[in-house]
Motif scaffolding. Structure first.
Motif, PDB file in Angstrom:
ATOM      1  N   ARG A 183       8.543  -0.517  14.179  1.00 12.62           N
ATOM      2  CA  ARG A 183       7.279  -1.235  14.113  1.00 12.62           C
ATOM      3  C   ARG A 183       7.036  -1.762  12.694  1.00 12.62           C
ATOM      4  NH1 ARG A 183       1.747  -0.675  13.470  1.00 12.62           N
ATOM      5  NH2 ARG A 183       0.522  -1.740  15.076  1.00 12.62           N
ATOM      6  N   ASN A 184       7.345  -0.938  11.694  1.00 15.63           N
ATOM      7  CA  ASN A 184       7.180  -1.391  10.314  1.00 15.63           C
ATOM      8  C   ASN A 184       8.102  -2.568  10.001  1.00 15.63           C
ATOM      9  OD1 ASN A 184       5.155   0.354   9.615  1.00 15.63           O
ATOM     10  ND2 ASN A 184       6.511   1.913   8.752  1.00 15.63           N
ATOM     11  N   ALA A 185       9.329  -2.520  10.542  1.00 14.24           N
ATOM     12  CA  ALA A 185      10.260  -3.630  10.323  1.00 14.24           C
ATOM     13  C   ALA A 185       9.679  -4.913  10.916  1.00 14.24           C
ATOM     14  CB  ALA A 185      11.616  -3.310  10.956  1.00 14.24           C
ATOM     15  N   LEU A 186       9.056  -4.784  12.087  1.00 14.49           N
ATOM     16  CA  LEU A 186       8.460  -5.964  12.727  1.00 14.49           C
ATOM     17  C   LEU A 186       7.277  -6.500  11.914  1.00 14.49           C
ATOM     18  CD1 LEU A 186       8.425  -7.818  15.216  1.00 14.49           C
ATOM     19  CD2 LEU A 186       6.845  -6.212  16.290  1.00 14.49           C
ATOM     20  N   LEU A 187       6.426  -5.576  11.445  1.00 20.26           N
ATOM     21  CA  LEU A 187       5.264  -6.007  10.648  1.00 20.26           C
ATOM     22  C   LEU A 187       5.719  -6.694   9.360  1.00 20.26           C
ATOM     23  CD1 LEU A 187       2.952  -2.873  11.009  1.00 20.26           C
ATOM     24  CD2 LEU A 187       2.519  -5.132  11.953  1.00 20.26           C
ATOM     25  N   LYS A 188       6.758  -6.128   8.746  1.00 20.89           N
ATOM     26  CA  LYS A 188       7.266  -6.701   7.508  1.00 20.89           C
ATOM     27  C   LYS A 188       7.822  -8.099   7.741  1.00 20.89           C
ATOM     28  CE  LYS A 188       8.199  -3.518   4.699  1.00 20.89           C
ATOM     29  NZ  LYS A 188       8.857  -2.259   4.461  1.00 20.89           N
ATOM     30  N   SER A 189       8.560  -8.262   8.842  1.00 19.83           N
ATOM     31  CA  SER A 189       9.124  -9.584   9.122  1.00 19.83           C
ATOM     32  C   SER A 189       7.999 -10.575   9.415  1.00 19.83           C
ATOM     33  CB  SER A 189      10.121  -9.513  10.283  1.00 19.83           C
ATOM     34  OG  SER A 189       9.442  -9.271  11.487  1.00 19.83           O
ATOM     35  N   ALA A 190       6.896 -10.069   9.973  1.00 19.25           N
ATOM     36  CA  ALA A 190       5.755 -10.948  10.231  1.00 19.25           C
ATOM     37  C   ALA A 190       5.145 -11.437   8.920  1.00 19.25           C
ATOM     38  CB  ALA A 190       4.704 -10.214  11.067  1.00 19.25           C
ATOM     39  N   VAL A 191       5.100 -10.534   7.926  1.00 15.46           N
ATOM     40  CA  VAL A 191       4.559 -10.919   6.615  1.00 15.46           C
ATOM     41  C   VAL A 191       5.433 -12.001   5.981  1.00 15.46           C
ATOM     42  CG1 VAL A 191       4.125 -10.115   4.262  1.00 15.46           C
ATOM     43  CG2 VAL A 191       3.415  -8.712   6.196  1.00 15.46           C
TER      44      VAL A 191
ATOM     45  N   GLU B  76      -1.525  -7.962   7.273  1.00 16.87           N
ATOM     46  CA  GLU B  76      -1.621  -8.352   5.873  1.00 16.87           C
ATOM     47  C   GLU B  76      -0.600  -7.590   5.022  1.00 16.87           C
ATOM     48  OE1 GLU B  76      -3.702 -10.416   3.976  1.00 16.87           O
ATOM     49  OE2 GLU B  76      -4.022 -11.287   5.977  1.00 16.87           O
ATOM     50  N   ARG B  77      -0.521  -6.286   5.269  1.00 13.59           N
ATOM     51  CA  ARG B  77       0.240  -5.423   4.368  1.00 13.59           C
ATOM     52  C   ARG B  77       1.646  -5.103   4.838  1.00 13.59           C
ATOM     53  NH1 ARG B  77      -3.772  -0.709   2.742  1.00 13.59           N
ATOM     54  NH2 ARG B  77      -1.802   0.047   1.904  1.00 13.59           N
ATOM     55  N   GLY B  78       1.920  -5.328   6.119  1.00 13.12           N
ATOM     56  CA  GLY B  78       3.279  -5.139   6.603  1.00 13.12           C
ATOM     57  C   GLY B  78       3.698  -3.696   6.804  1.00 13.12           C
ATOM     58  N   VAL B  79       2.737  -2.788   6.981  1.00 22.04           N
ATOM     59  CA  VAL B  79       3.071  -1.397   7.311  1.00 22.04           C
ATOM     60  C   VAL B  79       2.070  -0.853   8.328  1.00 22.04           C
ATOM     61  CG1 VAL B  79       4.241  -0.646   5.197  1.00 22.04           C
ATOM     62  CG2 VAL B  79       1.750  -0.570   5.343  1.00 22.04           C
ATOM     63  N   THR B  80       2.483   0.203   9.025  1.00 26.00           N
ATOM     64  CA  THR B  80       1.615   0.872   9.985  1.00 26.00           C
ATOM     65  C   THR B  80       0.646   1.774   9.231  1.00 26.00           C
ATOM     66  OG1 THR B  80       3.388   0.806  11.606  1.00 26.00           O
ATOM     67  CG2 THR B  80       1.602   2.354  12.022  1.00 26.00           C
ATOM     68  N   LEU B  81      -0.661   1.524   9.393  1.00 27.01           N
ATOM     69  CA  LEU B  81      -1.656   2.211   8.563  1.00 27.01           C
ATOM     70  C   LEU B  81      -2.337   3.384   9.255  1.00 27.01           C
ATOM     71  CD1 LEU B  81      -3.320  -0.936   6.975  1.00 27.01           C
ATOM     72  CD2 LEU B  81      -1.825   0.695   5.832  1.00 27.01           C
ATOM     73  N   VAL B  82      -2.191   3.494  10.563  1.00 24.73           N
ATOM     74  CA  VAL B  82      -2.790   4.645  11.243  1.00 24.73           C
ATOM     75  C   VAL B  82      -1.726   5.378  12.052  1.00 24.73           C
ATOM     76  CG1 VAL B  82      -5.129   3.725  11.391  1.00 24.73           C
ATOM     77  CG2 VAL B  82      -3.501   3.221  13.205  1.00 24.73           C
ATOM     78  N   GLY B  83      -1.971   6.671  12.236  1.00 22.97           N
ATOM     79  CA  GLY B  83      -1.036   7.486  12.997  1.00 22.97           C
ATOM     80  C   GLY B  83      -0.731   8.782  12.271  1.00 22.97           C
TER      81      GLY B  83
END
Lengths: 199, 397
Positions: free
Chosen positions: B161-169, B268-275
């Motif tokens: 999921r973090n890889a996906l968020l980062k690629s989105a950024v 915005e930040r490209g990482v998973t912030l909750v969990g």
């Protein structure tokens, strides 16, 4: 390190999946000692496979012609499509002789870490095959790991509006095994997927 | 339970060593750097598949060797099992039980249970939240070995999921806003499923642990408490117990909702912030948080109380209550109370704490203690003595 060409061969072999540096060295020396005709036959097979094998325009499976053997076979049921990650999964399912439908080979699973998203898989082609409504069941047979499960979930969401039957291969206990040796995850899945015993 | 035999090959400083052990107290005594801690580290590794000193397996293998092999004979009741583990850094470890065919290393979890006290424990109170999450998760797995798989799944989904968020950024920076997020919902769903199960297990653990920590702190530092625990979840409080669905399902939907709220910020930040990977365990003494307010001595008491409470919990949940016959064949894996390991802790404590801790652990079925000098082992811990010197382990009394 060995002299130029020998090391080149070891390096190339070492890039193959499942071949470590030691195996690569062993294979390289086997080739060096082998009969020249045997080596020519191997080299020929390698170049032929790249030149002749193509991917089926319909399902993406390996094929010698425009379409693979399964897609050419009129006895196979076109209303049922089984989605797999790789061509080798087609071979595995074919060995069961249980499935009489057609296949769709995605070419992998969704994995952002490896940079693989839905656009890198043959998902658009799959949706194209489903568009005319002739397919009634889609069997999701991606690997039972996180990436395979995520791909299956994604596909199930995508095709939901089309209203066809979507199934996922069952996870469960290995045949011929002992219950007590099953790991908790597999046993837990087997419980979730239990079915009525009709007698 | 107790360990009757420990054997190491190419582990840390040891080319090879065999140690026969008895129930009761065993003290391993030798100057620093002679290999005492390596022995108890090996015991901990057989129990948790991890070291309390390093996160990777590389340093565990003796310099110049390819792999290390650990063997431990574990006696629980009248049942003895031999655990074997081959540590292959960078490759899969291999495990066997009773010289049988190879099993997955994870299958060793739960057979040997230990509670380890070490100087590093001070970080539970003074260190980063990651230390406290690791403490909780180790106990979660010790209570239910299946959770090792759930935690592994969670970490794997989180990476994806973090890889996906980062690629989105990156995509947004490069193409100005056009980002394909069609798979993010799928990863949310899988993250919430594994995360919900982990959260349910952690909350349940904290609720069970709270009174035990309070009791242990009171025993170590009478009148100084009370010591308190509070789980700080980034996914908010769970729905009350009366709500529909199982515990896991309630946490799953709470986490899913929190992911939905955080999505804008995450993109915005490209990482998973909750969990569960962002949560913390808030430790308190009296009305104040321990971190930043507790004295050095209070921090030590609290760290020790956390370990003593773990011991109480595992012992209480073992299917072998005192006074009943030992576990029978096939009665399940979690037989027997855990082995207590105290690695160089007494030297860190003042006289009063040292004495109280020693009295509390002395009745344990097996207690392994390491110390630099004999005077560091409190008198109440009577038992076998080994000298550890230059990689040689010798019984001296």
């Amino acid at each position: 390190m060995y002299e130029g060409v020998v090391q080149d061969l070891i390096d190339e072999l070492g890039r193959l999946p499942g071949v470590g540096p030691k195996s690569a060295q062993r294979i390289a020396f086997h080739i060096l000692q082998a009969d020249p005709t045997d080596v020519r036959r191997l080299a020929h097979a390698l170049t032929e496979v790249k030149a002749k094998v193509r991917f089926c325009v319909v399902c993406g499976n390996v094929a010698q012609d425009e379409r693979c053997r399964v897609c050419q076979d009129p006895r196979r049921d076109p209303a049922v499509i089984c989605v797999v990650e790789e061509s080798k999964d087609v071979v595995a399912i074919e060995r069961t002789r249980e499935f009489r439908g057609r296949y769709h080979v995605l070419g992998g699973a969704i994995s952002p870490i490896e940079g693989v998203g839905p656009d890198d898989l043959r998902i658009r082609e799959l949706l194209g095959r489903l568009a005319d409504g002739s397919v009634t069941e889609l069997i999701l047979a991606t690997d039972p790991n996180l990436e395979g499960e995520a791909t299956a979930t994604y596909l199930a969401r995508m095709v939901k509006p089309m209203g066809l039957k979507v199934t996922r291969l069952a996870s469960g206990l290995p045949v011929g095994g002992d219950l007590e040796y099953a790991d908790e995850v597999t046993l837990g899945r087997a419980f979730e997927g239990r079915r009525l015993l009709d007698v | 339970m107790y360990i009757s035999h420990l054997s190491l090959a190419d582990f840390r400083s040891y080319p090879r060593v065999e140690v026969a052990l008895d129930p009761g107290v065993t003290a391993l005594i030798g100057p620093n750097g002679q290999g005492k801690t390596n022995l108890v580290e090996a015991v901990g590794y057989l129990a948790t598949l991890g070291s309390h000193r390093v996160s990777g397996d590389g340093p565990l293998v003796r310099h110049g060797a390819e792999r290390a092999v650990l063997r431990g004979a574990v006696v629980a009741g009248d049942r003895s099992r031999l655990l074997e583990l081959e540590i292959n850094p960078g490759r899969a470890n291999r495990a066997r039980i009773n010289r049988s065919a190879q099993v997955r290393p994870r299958d060793l979890l739960g057979i040997l249970r230990t509670v380890l006290f070490a100087p590093e424990d001070l970080a539970l109170v003074k260190g980063d939240p990651a230390e406290r999450r690791r403490f909780l998760d180790e106990l979660v797995v010790a209570r239910s070995p299946r959770m090792a798989g759930v935690r592994g799944d969670y970490e794997r989904v989180l990476k994806q999921r973090n890889a996906l968020l980062k690629s989105a950024v990156w995509a947004r920076r490069a193409r100005g806003g056009r980002v394909d997020l069609s798979t993010l919902d799928v990863w949310d769903q899988h993250l919430a499923r594994a995360g919900g199960e982990l959260l349910a297990a952690r909350w349940d653990l904290v609720a069970t642990l709270q009174p035990l920590v309070g009791k242990a702190y009171e025993q170590l530092a009478p009148g100084g408490g009370p010591a308190t625990l509070e789980y700080r979840g980034t996914a908010g409080e769970p729905a009350p117990a009366g709500a529909p669905g199982s515990g896991r399902e309630r946490f799953e939907s709470a986490l899913l909702a929190a992911l939905g709220e955080a999505r804008g910020q995450e993109l915005e930040r490209g990482v998973t912030l909750v969990g569960p990977h962002r949560d913390d365990l808030l430790l308190g003494i009296g009305d104040l948080p321990a971190k930043g307010y507790a004295s050095h001595g209070e921090s030590w008491s609290l760290a020790l109380a956390l370990r003593l409470a773990s011991y109480d919990l595992l012992r209480a949940e073992s299917p072998d209550p005192p006074g009943l016959p030992p576990a029978q064949e096939g009665e399940g894996r979690r037989a027997g109370e855990p082995v207590l390991v105290l690695d160089d802790v007494f030297a860190e404590l003042d006289v009063a704490r040292r004495q109280r801790l020693a009295e509390l652990v002395a009745p344990g079925e097996q207690v392994l203690v390491t110390a630099a000098v004999p005077e560091d082992v409190p008198e109440v811990l009577v038992g076998a003595r080994f000298s550890v010197h230059g990689g040689v382990v010798e019984r001296v009394s």
